[in-house]
Design an enzyme around this catalytic site. Structure first.
Site, PDB file in Angstrom:
ATOM      1  N   LYS A  13      -3.049  14.697  -6.116  1.00 41.64           N
ATOM      2  CA  LYS A  13      -3.240  13.293  -5.741  1.00 41.64           C
ATOM      3  C   LYS A  13      -1.877  12.688  -5.424  1.00 41.64           C
ATOM      4  O   LYS A  13      -0.844  13.130  -5.930  1.00 41.64           O
ATOM      5  CB  LYS A  13      -3.934  12.508  -6.846  1.00 41.64           C
ATOM      6  CG  LYS A  13      -3.117  12.374  -8.086  1.00 41.64           C
ATOM      7  CD  LYS A  13      -2.826  10.982  -8.561  1.00 41.64           C
ATOM      8  CE  LYS A  13      -2.702   9.993  -7.475  1.00 41.64           C
ATOM      9  NZ  LYS A  13      -1.869   8.835  -7.917  1.00 41.64           N
ATOM     10  N   THR A  33       2.572   8.261  -9.131  1.00 46.25           N
ATOM     11  CA  THR A  33       2.019   9.039  -8.054  1.00 46.25           C
ATOM     12  C   THR A  33       1.558  10.453  -8.185  1.00 46.25           C
ATOM     13  O   THR A  33       0.469  10.757  -8.543  1.00 46.25           O
ATOM     14  CB  THR A  33       3.056   9.102  -6.955  1.00 46.25           C
ATOM     15  OG1 THR A  33       3.537   7.824  -6.828  1.00 46.25           O
ATOM     16  CG2 THR A  33       2.458   9.558  -5.705  1.00 46.25           C
ATOM     17  N   GLU A  38       1.040   6.740   2.843  1.00 45.50           N
ATOM     18  CA  GLU A  38       0.607   5.348   3.026  1.00 45.50           C
ATOM     19  C   GLU A  38       0.900   4.879   4.441  1.00 45.50           C
ATOM     20  O   GLU A  38       2.053   4.814   4.849  1.00 45.50           O
ATOM     21  CB  GLU A  38       1.299   4.469   1.998  1.00 45.50           C
ATOM     22  CG  GLU A  38       0.858   4.838   0.599  1.00 45.50           C
ATOM     23  CD  GLU A  38       1.688   4.180  -0.463  1.00 45.50           C
ATOM     24  OE1 GLU A  38       1.106   3.858  -1.497  1.00 45.50           O
ATOM     25  OE2 GLU A  38       2.891   4.002  -0.260  1.00 45.50           O
ATOM     26  N   THR A  60      -5.915   7.570  -6.802  1.00 42.60           N
ATOM     27  CA  THR A  60      -5.608   6.138  -6.960  1.00 42.60           C
ATOM     28  C   THR A  60      -5.742   5.473  -5.577  1.00 42.60           C
ATOM     29  O   THR A  60      -6.847   5.150  -5.178  1.00 42.60           O
ATOM     30  CB  THR A  60      -4.210   5.900  -7.554  1.00 42.60           C
ATOM     31  OG1 THR A  60      -3.239   6.594  -6.793  1.00 42.60           O
ATOM     32  CG2 THR A  60      -4.159   6.377  -9.000  1.00 42.60           C
ATOM     33  N   ASN A 101       1.983  -1.648   0.690  1.00 42.09           N
ATOM     34  CA  ASN A 101       2.908  -1.822  -0.425  1.00 42.09           C
ATOM     35  C   ASN A 101       3.272  -3.272  -0.697  1.00 42.09           C
ATOM     36  O   ASN A 101       3.745  -3.600  -1.780  1.00 42.09           O
ATOM     37  CB  ASN A 101       4.165  -0.979  -0.201  1.00 42.09           C
ATOM     38  CG  ASN A 101       3.875   0.471  -0.462  1.00 42.09           C
ATOM     39  OD1 ASN A 101       3.589   0.834  -1.600  1.00 42.09           O
ATOM     40  ND2 ASN A 101       3.886   1.292   0.559  1.00 42.09           N
ATOM     41  N   THR A 148      -1.777  -7.745  -5.093  1.00 40.25           N
ATOM     42  CA  THR A 148      -2.370  -9.071  -4.888  1.00 40.25           C
ATOM     43  C   THR A 148      -3.864  -8.982  -4.620  1.00 40.25           C
ATOM     44  O   THR A 148      -4.395  -7.918  -4.353  1.00 40.25           O
ATOM     45  CB  THR A 148      -1.668  -9.793  -3.730  1.00 40.25           C
ATOM     46  OG1 THR A 148      -1.662  -8.922  -2.602  1.00 40.25           O
ATOM     47  CG2 THR A 148      -0.248 -10.120  -4.112  1.00 40.25           C
TER      48      THR A 148
END
Lengths: 404, 404
Positions: free
Chosen positions: A178, A189, A275, A152, A399, A404
């Site tokens: 993943k 996740t 991340e 993802t 995050n 958006t």
């Protein structure tokens, strides 16, 4: 921004395990987002699943179907089918039925997995249309495509593979994972799929996986959240020429160690893809009274935003580590005995800064990309390791801006 | 970047409580960093302190001296005297002795408090030199200077004040607090000092403060960490003309409510000054089985970096709230009954997105600076509220760059 070596390794094919991918265009259209795994007749299969009470519809169905000697796994990325109520359950079952039609099998032998956005209904029609192509390209040597299809927000595909010798015969273990946050319940996740051609009973396989997950996937954290969709599956085709692995045998010990190592590598790769991560921290808590205590201390440090931002800044701000140990809730801790090290540098001794410590020593360690934080509690003999990454501007960016 | 109205209010002087400040130059030289508070003879004094096992040297000493009917509080900002071992204990005691000399009192009646950087020794010589000036400007009408002297990374001074009527006589409650992260163990954090001229026994005062702290300072979080130095003190001079407040009286109920409200305001101001905060979130967990359960769910949401970054982005990403409720560890939760609201907008019903919900509704709430998150568990009658702020780029910036 991957931390360290994350090269996709040579992936040994596993006899009796075929993989096929296709592009259903669930969220994007550029790459395959459907993975079908077929296990040979007679395979055994074990699973561990998220502890989140709001687990996604496919998790409910996969847990249920795991009892029926499953033959197929269907994984889609792009949509988690979580927070979708009764429609979600309907869609998860429908996905299983599509697989059953496409392979002429039984729907209750299909385990469904979904990862992606929460709260949007799964486009099962798209999956239905894309499935035949995944069936048509089912093959043993397809792990690279499989690892890419389940991604993802991952920035690289994650795999691990090893061949070991059991009773003089080769046995293969190959897996993919993943995840790029221990969780992001948004792009829900962590998934792991590990296959072997070993012959082993379902109950022993389950024991082996549960132990391995406890020492790997349950020892990593990026942001402390727990996904609605987390799952790890261990499949054993029994197609190797090695004799069946039985409980308490030397072969089991060898096999179990290999499964743990594969899972540890797959888990570590998730942290390396954390991340916004720029650093990997191994937190080793030693001389604890028991494993649970060591894990609590390790995770308290790993979850501290203050510790994580200090590492992002390469700031040897040892007070933040000390404070995290102090608030971890361990009773009757003798603070005067606690020692904390950054790699080989002793930073805390006797409840305060070590006399030998200099800021220059701390800075030289903090400048590294991978850092060992050792906390010696001096209360017992248990040790546990927790892996995490730092907290950077990019974590907030990823995050804050994801939808958006 | 303060959220909402944080104006420093008119602070009513408290009869029998004098405050004096001076500049010791502990970390910076621009403003006063020493606060001395003197309580009239016969005052009672209650305290609540950090649960962190690595509590700072002054916390140990203040807890100890609280038993001796204390008359003075000495607070310094700029250095936490935490993680400083035996030297730290020596320095905390030395600070008390300096006060005793300056006011011709007893050192064991002085409560010391420190806030600032962890792990550096306290410059007690500087405090010794600066103390006489603080003594010389001791006066009742000095709360504004006091609120400024205890600031560290705070961007504004925090105060609250009220006059209530007990048995026909006015009683004043005035307090100040500091903190700009629930903790930053680096600039070790939350301090609160509340004074009243009411007459009340030490034991009843302690009960009152413990209850108030539980409903205020223990219900806020910026980053989930717990400081080595957190403390809140409630002083009662007994100088008002109101009769003594006794247990189970109407006066006690009135007084207790006022203390709770003052503490809630002082706590809320800390969240409004949360590091990098752009939004204030009130998380109201309703219809829980008991208060503990409601607090756990509220704090799990409040600590989630994914929830906090979504609010920073004004993204109505309700899946993250749902997932946080799900992983909070509440047993036997009936997911189909859980409802979640953003202000008046129902976003989750029956375990999934509410049918009536539209993204536009969610977006209109998320654009606000202050947002109520209501989670209805439908399991009981207990309700609790937790306050937190969002997680922004500036949080990372402030905590990554603090020491550099």
């Amino acid at each position: 921004m991957a931390v360290g070596n994350v090269d996709f390794p040579e992936m040994k094919a596993v006899s009796g395990i075929k993989l096929g991918t296709s592009n259903a265009g669930i969220k994007q259209t550029e790459r395959d987002d459907i993975l079908l795994i077929e296990m040979a007749e007679g395979s055994t299969c074990a699973g561990v699943f998220t502890q989140n009470a709001f687990c996604a519809a496919p998790v409910h169905v996969a847990k249920d179907h795991l009892q029926n000697s499953p033959r197929w796994l269907l994984i889609n990325s792009g949509n988690a089918n979580a927070g979708t109520g009764q429609q979600g359950m309907h869609d998860a079952h429908a996905s299983c039925s599509f697989v059953a039609s496409a392979v002429a099998g039984e729907a209750n032998k299909v385990l469904p997995f979904s990862t992606g956005v929460i709260g949007e209904n799964l486009a099962v029609d798209k999956i239905s249309i894309a499935l035949p192509e995944a069936v048509s390209n089912l093959k043993q040597d397809n792990w690279n495509n499989a690892a890419h299809a389940i991604m993802t927000t991952d920035t690289f595909a994650k795999g691990a593979s090893v061949v070991l010798e059991l009773n003089g015969q080769p046995v293969t273990l190959t897996g993919i994972s993943k995840g790029a946050g221990m969780i992001q319940p948004n792009m829900a996740t962590m998934l792991g799929f590990v296959a072997t051609d070993a012959k082993i009973s379902q109950s022993l396989l389950q024991k082996c996986l549960s132990q391995a997950a406890e020492q790997s996937f349950n020892r990593i954290t990026v942001d402390g959240d727990t996904s609605t969709n987390d799952a790890c599956i261990l499949m054993a085709s029994g197609c190797s020429s090695a004799t069946e692995i039985t409980a308490d045998s030397d072969a089991y010990q060898l096999f179990s160690s290999a499964v743990i190592n594969i899972c540890k590598r797959l888990a570590e790769l998730i942290v390396r893809d954390g991340e916004g991560a720029t650093k990997l921290m191994r937190i080793s808590v030693e001389q604890a009274r028991d494993n649970a205590e060591a894990v609590i201390v390790g995770k308290t440090i790993a979850h501290s935003p203050l510790v994580k931002t200090a590492f992002f800044a390469s700031d040897p701000n040892w007070g933040r580590i000390l404070a995290a140990v102090g608030r971890s809730g361990i009773e009757q801790m003798d603070l005067d005995k606690v020692e904390i090290y950054l790699d080989e540098v002793c930073i805390v001794k006797n409840g305060g800064r070590a006399e030998s410590y200099t800021e220059a020593q701390g800075q030289s360690v903090m400048n590294k990309e991978e850092i060992l934080i050792r906390v010696v509690l001096a209360r017992g003999t248990a040790s546990q390791e927790v892996l995490t990454c730092d907290l950077s501007y990019d974590y907030v960016k990823i995050n804050a801006e994801y939808r958006t």
